[in-house]
Write a protein that holds these residues in place. Structure first.
Motif, PDB file in Angstrom:
ATOM      1  N   VAL A  77      62.694 -51.348  46.244  1.00 28.85           N
ATOM      2  CA  VAL A  77      61.773 -52.018  45.329  1.00 28.85           C
ATOM      3  C   VAL A  77      62.566 -52.403  44.099  1.00 28.85           C
ATOM      4  O   VAL A  77      63.511 -51.722  43.718  1.00 28.85           O
ATOM      5  N   SER A  78      62.196 -53.521  43.488  1.00 24.75           N
ATOM      6  CA  SER A  78      62.894 -53.930  42.273  1.00 24.75           C
ATOM      7  C   SER A  78      61.983 -54.781  41.411  1.00 24.75           C
ATOM      8  O   SER A  78      60.933 -55.241  41.855  1.00 24.75           O
ATOM      9  N   GLY A  79      62.419 -54.967  40.167  1.00 25.26           N
ATOM     10  CA  GLY A  79      61.662 -55.772  39.234  1.00 25.26           C
ATOM     11  C   GLY A  79      60.394 -55.096  38.754  1.00 25.26           C
ATOM     12  O   GLY A  79      59.434 -55.766  38.401  1.00 25.26           O
ATOM     13  N   ILE A  80      60.385 -53.776  38.741  1.00 17.47           N
ATOM     14  CA  ILE A  80      59.184 -53.034  38.380  1.00 17.47           C
ATOM     15  C   ILE A  80      59.222 -52.697  36.895  1.00 17.47           C
ATOM     16  O   ILE A  80      60.179 -52.102  36.407  1.00 17.47           O
ATOM     17  N   LEU A  81      58.203 -53.091  36.194  1.00 16.01           N
ATOM     18  CA  LEU A  81      58.028 -52.695  34.801  1.00 16.01           C
ATOM     19  C   LEU A  81      57.081 -51.515  34.808  1.00 16.01           C
ATOM     20  O   LEU A  81      56.061 -51.539  35.480  1.00 16.01           O
ATOM     21  N   GLY A  82      57.399 -50.464  34.117  1.00 17.70           N
ATOM     22  CA  GLY A  82      56.515 -49.310  34.071  1.00 17.70           C
ATOM     23  C   GLY A  82      57.272 -48.018  34.011  1.00 17.70           C
ATOM     24  O   GLY A  82      58.393 -47.962  33.524  1.00 17.70           O
TER      25      GLY A  82
ATOM     26  N   ILE B  44      57.426 -46.536  40.440  1.00 16.27           N
ATOM     27  CA  ILE B  44      58.442 -46.722  41.482  1.00 16.27           C
ATOM     28  C   ILE B  44      58.101 -45.858  42.693  1.00 16.27           C
ATOM     29  O   ILE B  44      58.127 -46.325  43.828  1.00 16.27           O
ATOM     30  N   ARG B  45      57.798 -44.575  42.452  1.00 13.04           N
ATOM     31  CA  ARG B  45      57.459 -43.673  43.559  1.00 13.04           C
ATOM     32  C   ARG B  45      56.242 -44.184  44.325  1.00 13.04           C
ATOM     33  O   ARG B  45      56.213 -44.125  45.550  1.00 13.04           O
ATOM     34  N   HIS B  46      55.262 -44.699  43.614  1.00 13.83           N
ATOM     35  CA  HIS B  46      54.058 -45.222  44.261  1.00 13.83           C
ATOM     36  C   HIS B  46      54.406 -46.402  45.171  1.00 13.83           C
ATOM     37  O   HIS B  46      53.969 -46.455  46.320  1.00 13.83           O
ATOM     38  N   GLN B  47      55.214 -47.336  44.669  1.00 11.24           N
ATOM     39  CA  GLN B  47      55.578 -48.495  45.486  1.00 11.24           C
ATOM     40  C   GLN B  47      56.466 -48.105  46.666  1.00 11.24           C
ATOM     41  O   GLN B  47      56.308 -48.640  47.766  1.00 11.24           O
ATOM     42  N   LEU B  48      57.391 -47.173  46.458  1.00  9.66           N
ATOM     43  CA  LEU B  48      58.215 -46.710  47.581  1.00  9.66           C
ATOM     44  C   LEU B  48      57.349 -46.024  48.629  1.00  9.66           C
ATOM     45  O   LEU B  48      57.532 -46.220  49.836  1.00  9.66           O
TER      46      LEU B  48
ATOM     47  N   ASP C  97      67.881 -51.422  34.515  1.00 11.43           N
ATOM     48  CA  ASP C  97      68.624 -52.358  33.660  1.00 11.43           C
ATOM     49  C   ASP C  97      67.650 -53.354  33.029  1.00 11.43           C
ATOM     50  O   ASP C  97      67.853 -54.541  33.062  1.00 11.43           O
ATOM     51  N   GLY C  98      66.567 -52.814  32.511  1.00 10.47           N
ATOM     52  CA  GLY C  98      65.491 -53.635  31.963  1.00 10.47           C
ATOM     53  C   GLY C  98      64.287 -53.624  32.885  1.00 10.47           C
ATOM     54  O   GLY C  98      63.151 -53.616  32.444  1.00 10.47           O
ATOM     55  N   ASN C  99      64.542 -53.651  34.173  1.00 15.02           N
ATOM     56  CA  ASN C  99      63.547 -53.475  35.229  1.00 15.02           C
ATOM     57  C   ASN C  99      64.081 -52.426  36.183  1.00 15.02           C
ATOM     58  O   ASN C  99      65.278 -52.343  36.416  1.00 15.02           O
ATOM     59  N   TYR C 100      63.186 -51.651  36.729  1.00 18.53           N
ATOM     60  CA  TYR C 100      63.601 -50.612  37.666  1.00 18.53           C
ATOM     61  C   TYR C 100      63.964 -51.200  39.022  1.00 18.53           C
ATOM     62  O   TYR C 100      63.394 -52.182  39.471  1.00 18.53           O
TER      63      TYR C 100
END
Length: 89
Positions: A44-49, A54-58, A78-81
């Motif tokens: 996953v990438s481009g996640i703001l939060g 991240i764990r939820h999306q994975l 690097d600004g986005n996870y």
């Protein structure tokens, strides 16, 4: 008041149903002790939060692939996870 109770009940039910079907986050020791078998990976990438986003999306992606567990093998911000996880059955 009745509307608030209904919304709270629906929210709780959706949280509980998500937890019941979600793939579990595991660590190296759990992978070895539970003899989990790798079945692939997801990113996953481009996640703001926050990290829980991240764990939820994975977890959602792991569920879509039929995995019962996932282990985060790479994560950066690097600004986005961005994160990658190995999936297990």
């Amino acid at each position: 008041m009745k509307t608030t109770f209904t919304i709270a009940t629906l929210t709780l039910a959706s949280v509980l149903s998500f937890a019941a079907s979600a793939a579990n986050l595991v660590n190296n020791d759990q992978v070895n002790s539970q003899n989990l078998q790798p079945i692939g990976s997801v990113s996953v990438s481009g996640i703001l939060g926050v990290p829980s986003d991240i764990r939820h999306q994975l977890s959602q992606k792991a569920d879509e692939q039929g995995a019962s567990a996932y282990r985060i093998i790479e994560a950066r911000n690097d600004g986005n996870y961005h994160a990658t996880a190995e999936l297990y059955k």
